[in-house]
Design a protein around this motif. Structure first.
Motif, PDB file in Angstrom:
ATOM      1  N   LEU A  46      78.523 -24.277  49.493  1.00  0.00           N
ATOM      2  CA  LEU A  46      77.531 -24.788  50.426  1.00  0.00           C
ATOM      3  C   LEU A  46      77.567 -24.015  51.743  1.00  0.00           C
ATOM      4  CD1 LEU A  46      75.498 -27.009  49.897  1.00  0.00           C
ATOM      5  CD2 LEU A  46      77.032 -28.637  51.029  1.00  0.00           C
ATOM      6  N   VAL A  47      78.771 -23.703  52.209  1.00  0.00           N
ATOM      7  CA  VAL A  47      78.911 -22.906  53.433  1.00  0.00           C
ATOM      8  C   VAL A  47      78.320 -21.516  53.225  1.00  0.00           C
ATOM      9  CG1 VAL A  47      80.548 -21.816  54.995  1.00  0.00           C
ATOM     10  CG2 VAL A  47      80.909 -24.188  54.287  1.00  0.00           C
ATOM     11  N   ALA A  48      78.635 -20.896  52.090  1.00  0.00           N
ATOM     12  CA  ALA A  48      78.107 -19.563  51.803  1.00  0.00           C
ATOM     13  C   ALA A  48      76.585 -19.590  51.698  1.00  0.00           C
ATOM     14  CB  ALA A  48      78.727 -19.023  50.509  1.00  0.00           C
ATOM     15  N   LEU A  49      76.054 -20.615  51.054  1.00  0.00           N
ATOM     16  CA  LEU A  49      74.602 -20.741  50.883  1.00  0.00           C
ATOM     17  C   LEU A  49      73.906 -20.889  52.238  1.00  0.00           C
ATOM     18  CD1 LEU A  49      72.241 -21.035  48.847  1.00  0.00           C
ATOM     19  CD2 LEU A  49      72.667 -23.514  48.886  1.00  0.00           C
ATOM     20  N   ALA A  50      74.577 -21.522  53.194  1.00  0.00           N
ATOM     21  CA  ALA A  50      73.980 -21.732  54.512  1.00  0.00           C
ATOM     22  C   ALA A  50      73.680 -20.421  55.225  1.00  0.00           C
ATOM     23  CB  ALA A  50      74.900 -22.603  55.368  1.00  0.00           C
ATOM     24  N   GLY A  51      74.336 -19.350  54.787  1.00  0.00           N
ATOM     25  CA  GLY A  51      74.076 -18.040  55.372  1.00  0.00           C
ATOM     26  C   GLY A  51      72.735 -17.456  54.952  1.00  0.00           C
ATOM     27  N   ASP A  52      72.114 -18.059  53.954  1.00  0.00           N
ATOM     28  CA  ASP A  52      70.803 -17.620  53.466  1.00  0.00           C
ATOM     29  C   ASP A  52      69.853 -18.810  53.597  1.00  0.00           C
ATOM     30  OD1 ASP A  52      68.555 -16.891  51.998  1.00  0.00           O
ATOM     31  OD2 ASP A  52      69.704 -15.769  50.509  1.00  0.00           O
ATOM     32  N   VAL A  53      69.145 -18.872  54.705  1.00  0.00           N
ATOM     33  CA  VAL A  53      68.319 -20.047  54.995  1.00  0.00           C
ATOM     34  C   VAL A  53      67.241 -20.286  53.937  1.00  0.00           C
ATOM     35  CG1 VAL A  53      66.688 -21.065  56.645  1.00  0.00           C
ATOM     36  CG2 VAL A  53      68.817 -20.026  57.462  1.00  0.00           C
ATOM     37  N   PRO A  54      66.466 -19.265  53.527  1.00  0.00           N
ATOM     38  CA  PRO A  54      65.462 -19.512  52.486  1.00  0.00           C
ATOM     39  C   PRO A  54      66.074 -20.034  51.186  1.00  0.00           C
ATOM     40  CG  PRO A  54      65.019 -17.442  53.610  1.00  0.00           C
ATOM     41  CD  PRO A  54      66.375 -17.884  54.057  1.00  0.00           C
ATOM     42  N   ALA A  55      67.210 -19.481  50.803  1.00  0.00           N
ATOM     43  CA  ALA A  55      67.860 -19.938  49.570  1.00  0.00           C
ATOM     44  C   ALA A  55      68.349 -21.379  49.723  1.00  0.00           C
ATOM     45  CB  ALA A  55      69.024 -19.016  49.211  1.00  0.00           C
ATOM     46  N   SER A  56      68.837 -21.719  50.911  1.00  0.00           N
ATOM     47  CA  SER A  56      69.276 -23.090  51.166  1.00  0.00           C
ATOM     48  C   SER A  56      68.110 -24.062  51.081  1.00  0.00           C
ATOM     49  CB  SER A  56      69.937 -23.197  52.548  1.00  0.00           C
ATOM     50  OG  SER A  56      71.204 -22.585  52.569  1.00  0.00           O
ATOM     51  N   ARG A  57      66.993 -23.673  51.675  1.00  0.00           N
ATOM     52  CA  ARG A  57      65.812 -24.543  51.609  1.00  0.00           C
ATOM     53  C   ARG A  57      65.417 -24.803  50.157  1.00  0.00           C
ATOM     54  NH1 ARG A  57      62.147 -21.152  55.849  1.00  0.00           N
ATOM     55  NH2 ARG A  57      63.131 -21.807  57.827  1.00  0.00           N
ATOM     56  N   ALA A  58      65.443 -23.763  49.356  1.00  0.00           N
ATOM     57  CA  ALA A  58      65.036 -23.897  47.956  1.00  0.00           C
ATOM     58  C   ALA A  58      66.015 -24.770  47.171  1.00  0.00           C
ATOM     59  CB  ALA A  58      64.926 -22.519  47.312  1.00  0.00           C
ATOM     60  N   ALA A  59      67.315 -24.516  47.334  1.00  0.00           N
ATOM     61  CA  ALA A  59      68.319 -25.241  46.559  1.00  0.00           C
ATOM     62  C   ALA A  59      68.417 -26.702  46.973  1.00  0.00           C
ATOM     63  CB  ALA A  59      69.686 -24.568  46.714  1.00  0.00           C
ATOM     64  N   LEU A  60      68.255 -26.955  48.269  1.00  0.00           N
ATOM     65  CA  LEU A  60      68.432 -28.310  48.795  1.00  0.00           C
ATOM     66  C   LEU A  60      67.108 -29.045  48.989  1.00  0.00           C
ATOM     67  CD1 LEU A  60      71.169 -27.466  51.448  1.00  0.00           C
ATOM     68  CD2 LEU A  60      71.499 -28.261  49.100  1.00  0.00           C
ATOM     69  N   GLU A  61      66.004 -28.363  48.639  1.00  0.00           N
ATOM     70  CA  GLU A  61      64.660 -28.931  48.760  1.00  0.00           C
ATOM     71  C   GLU A  61      64.389 -29.401  50.188  1.00  0.00           C
ATOM     72  OE1 GLU A  61      64.330 -31.897  45.716  1.00  0.00           O
ATOM     73  OE2 GLU A  61      64.196 -30.426  44.108  1.00  0.00           O
ATOM     74  N   LEU A  62      64.573 -28.481  51.128  1.00  0.00           N
ATOM     75  CA  LEU A  62      64.363 -28.759  52.545  1.00  0.00           C
ATOM     76  C   LEU A  62      63.153 -28.000  53.069  1.00  0.00           C
ATOM     77  CD1 LEU A  62      68.072 -28.439  53.781  1.00  0.00           C
ATOM     78  CD2 LEU A  62      66.829 -30.550  53.265  1.00  0.00           C
ATOM     79  N   SER A  63      62.545 -28.532  54.100  1.00  0.00           N
ATOM     80  CA  SER A  63      61.447 -27.842  54.775  1.00  0.00           C
ATOM     81  C   SER A  63      62.006 -27.090  55.976  1.00  0.00           C
ATOM     82  CB  SER A  63      60.408 -28.860  55.239  1.00  0.00           C
ATOM     83  OG  SER A  63      60.913 -29.609  56.336  1.00  0.00           O
ATOM     84  N   PRO A  64      61.248 -26.163  56.547  1.00  0.00           N
ATOM     85  CA  PRO A  64      61.723 -25.459  57.748  1.00  0.00           C
ATOM     86  C   PRO A  64      62.093 -26.412  58.890  1.00  0.00           C
ATOM     87  CG  PRO A  64      59.854 -24.295  56.807  1.00  0.00           C
ATOM     88  CD  PRO A  64      59.994 -25.565  56.037  1.00  0.00           C
ATOM     89  N   LYS A  65      61.460 -27.569  58.931  1.00  0.00           N
ATOM     90  CA  LYS A  65      61.785 -28.537  59.980  1.00  0.00           C
ATOM     91  C   LYS A  65      63.177 -29.145  59.800  1.00  0.00           C
ATOM     92  CE  LYS A  65      57.013 -29.969  60.932  1.00  0.00           C
ATOM     93  NZ  LYS A  65      56.054 -31.119  60.952  1.00  0.00           N
ATOM     94  N   GLN A  66      63.765 -28.910  58.643  1.00  0.00           N
ATOM     95  CA  GLN A  66      65.096 -29.463  58.353  1.00  0.00           C
ATOM     96  C   GLN A  66      66.194 -28.401  58.395  1.00  0.00           C
ATOM     97  OE1 GLN A  66      63.494 -31.224  54.603  1.00  0.00           O
ATOM     98  NE2 GLN A  66      64.564 -33.090  55.243  1.00  0.00           N
ATOM     99  N   ASP A  67      65.917 -27.290  59.062  1.00  0.00           N
ATOM    100  CA  ASP A  67      66.913 -26.215  59.115  1.00  0.00           C
ATOM    101  C   ASP A  67      68.204 -26.647  59.807  1.00  0.00           C
ATOM    102  OD1 ASP A  67      65.341 -24.497  57.695  1.00  0.00           O
ATOM    103  OD2 ASP A  67      64.775 -23.223  59.401  1.00  0.00           O
ATOM    104  N   ASP A  68      68.144 -27.730  60.616  1.00  0.00           N
ATOM    105  CA  ASP A  68      69.374 -28.210  61.236  1.00  0.00           C
ATOM    106  C   ASP A  68      70.350 -28.738  60.187  1.00  0.00           C
ATOM    107  OD1 ASP A  68      67.563 -30.308  60.716  1.00  0.00           O
ATOM    108  OD2 ASP A  68      68.569 -31.625  62.151  1.00  0.00           O
ATOM    109  N   GLU A  69      69.816 -29.177  59.035  1.00  0.00           N
ATOM    110  CA  GLU A  69      70.684 -29.625  57.945  1.00  0.00           C
ATOM    111  C   GLU A  69      71.472 -28.444  57.377  1.00  0.00           C
ATOM    112  OE1 GLU A  69      70.946 -32.754  56.978  1.00  0.00           O
ATOM    113  OE2 GLU A  69      69.038 -33.794  57.240  1.00  0.00           O
ATOM    114  N   ILE A  70      70.818 -27.293  57.319  1.00  0.00           N
ATOM    115  CA  ILE A  70      71.496 -26.080  56.836  1.00  0.00           C
ATOM    116  C   ILE A  70      72.574 -25.666  57.826  1.00  0.00           C
ATOM    117  CG2 ILE A  70      71.153 -23.669  56.169  1.00  0.00           C
ATOM    118  CD1 ILE A  70      68.240 -24.462  55.432  1.00  0.00           C
ATOM    119  N   ALA A  71      72.259 -25.779  59.108  1.00  0.00           N
ATOM    120  CA  ALA A  71      73.249 -25.443  60.140  1.00  0.00           C
ATOM    121  C   ALA A  71      74.467 -26.350  60.030  1.00  0.00           C
ATOM    122  CB  ALA A  71      72.610 -25.563  61.523  1.00  0.00           C
ATOM    123  N   ARG A  72      74.261 -27.593  59.686  1.00  0.00           N
ATOM    124  CA  ARG A  72      75.397 -28.513  59.486  1.00  0.00           C
ATOM    125  C   ARG A  72      76.282 -28.038  58.341  1.00  0.00           C
ATOM    126  NH1 ARG A  72      72.983 -34.716  59.642  1.00  0.00           N
ATOM    127  NH2 ARG A  72      72.902 -34.976  61.911  1.00  0.00           N
TER     128      ARG A  72
END
Length: 248
Positions: free
Chosen positions: A41-67
């Motif tokens: 999960l930490v490694a995936l957070a380094g790739d924001v588009p991939a994180s959005r796709a895997a976690l089904e997040l929108s750009p407005k939820q990028d703070d979740e990736i930062a967490r």
């Protein structure tokens, strides 16, 4: 008695506890799976588009990736304070007395996509990972958790009340666990499955089970306890209970 709760997508921010110590969590035999998932999960957070796709997040939820990027360095909170939302609002752990809170920490546990199982008092950081998420390069969460978490839950030698939602229950089913379905009853006697208020009713049920001094050892004693508390509970045999509430 062990009461299994579902997690919530929403998490309280911050935390003054020490950074995550995976080995200090309940059921340390789960550490290898927890470590693999957390590192992925930490490694995936380094790739924001991939994180959005895997976690089904929108750009407005990028703070979740930062967490997720700070899983191993962020401050922690007890699990019962980390998870938020309707169920946890109804549970209201911060309003418990010290003795009740100690009982809640002992009896309540959360089924987690990332940690498998956390006790109420286990300290965890904010994160984002759902039961249905698929992390690149890893098996499904069910394939990872069932062989590891299944034996842990099957080995619990007390009554298990499983309030997890379906997607989390399938990660590791508990043979013989008591399950609770919430139905609303209209004045004309017709019934329907409660959807919107289901979590609130289960939160109040969890609060009752966390604070009672009783120690029900089977489904019949649990049914009696709930009825004495004024709840309309039906039991047709087996380990399934139905909580009937008035329709809103």
């Amino acid at each position: 008695m062990l009461v299994l709760l579902p997690p919530s997508e929403t998490k309280a921010p911050g935390g003054e506890g020490p950074p995550l110590d995976l080995g200090a969590l309940t059921a340390p035999e789960l550490t290898p799976v927890r470590t693999g998932l957390a590192e992925a999960l930490v490694a995936l957070a380094g790739d924001v588009p991939a994180s959005r796709a895997a976690l089904e997040l929108s750009p407005k939820q990028d703070d979740e990736i930062a967490r997720n990027a700070t899983l191993f360095t962020a401050g922690t909170l007890p699990a019962l304070e980390r998870y938020t939302g309707v169920l946890y609002d109804a549970l209201a752990v911060r309003s418990l007395t010290r003795a009740q809170r100690a009982r809640a920490d002992r009896r309540l546990a959360v089924g987690s996509a990332l940690f498998g199982l956390v006790a109420g008092g286990d300290r965890i950081p904010a994160y984002r990972l759902s039961a249905g998420s698929a992390l690149p390069g890893l098996p499904t969460l069910r394939a990872l958790w069932k062989p590891a978490l299944g034996p842990v839950l099957a080995g619990v030698d007390e009554l298990v009340v499983d309030l997890r939602s379906g997607s989390y229950a399938v990660l590791a089913p508990v043979p013989g666990a008591v399950t609770v379905t919430v139905l609303s009853e209209r004045p004309d006697g017709t019934r329907a499955v409660v959807s919107h208020f289901n979590k609130a009713h289960k939160g109040r049920l969890a609060r009752l089970l966390a604070t009672t001094t009783a120690e029900p050892g089977d489904v019949v004693r649990l049914r009696t306890l709930l009825r004495r508390a004024g709840l309309h509970v039906e039991h047709d045999g087996g380990t399934a209970l139905t909580l009937v509430v008035p329709a809103h």
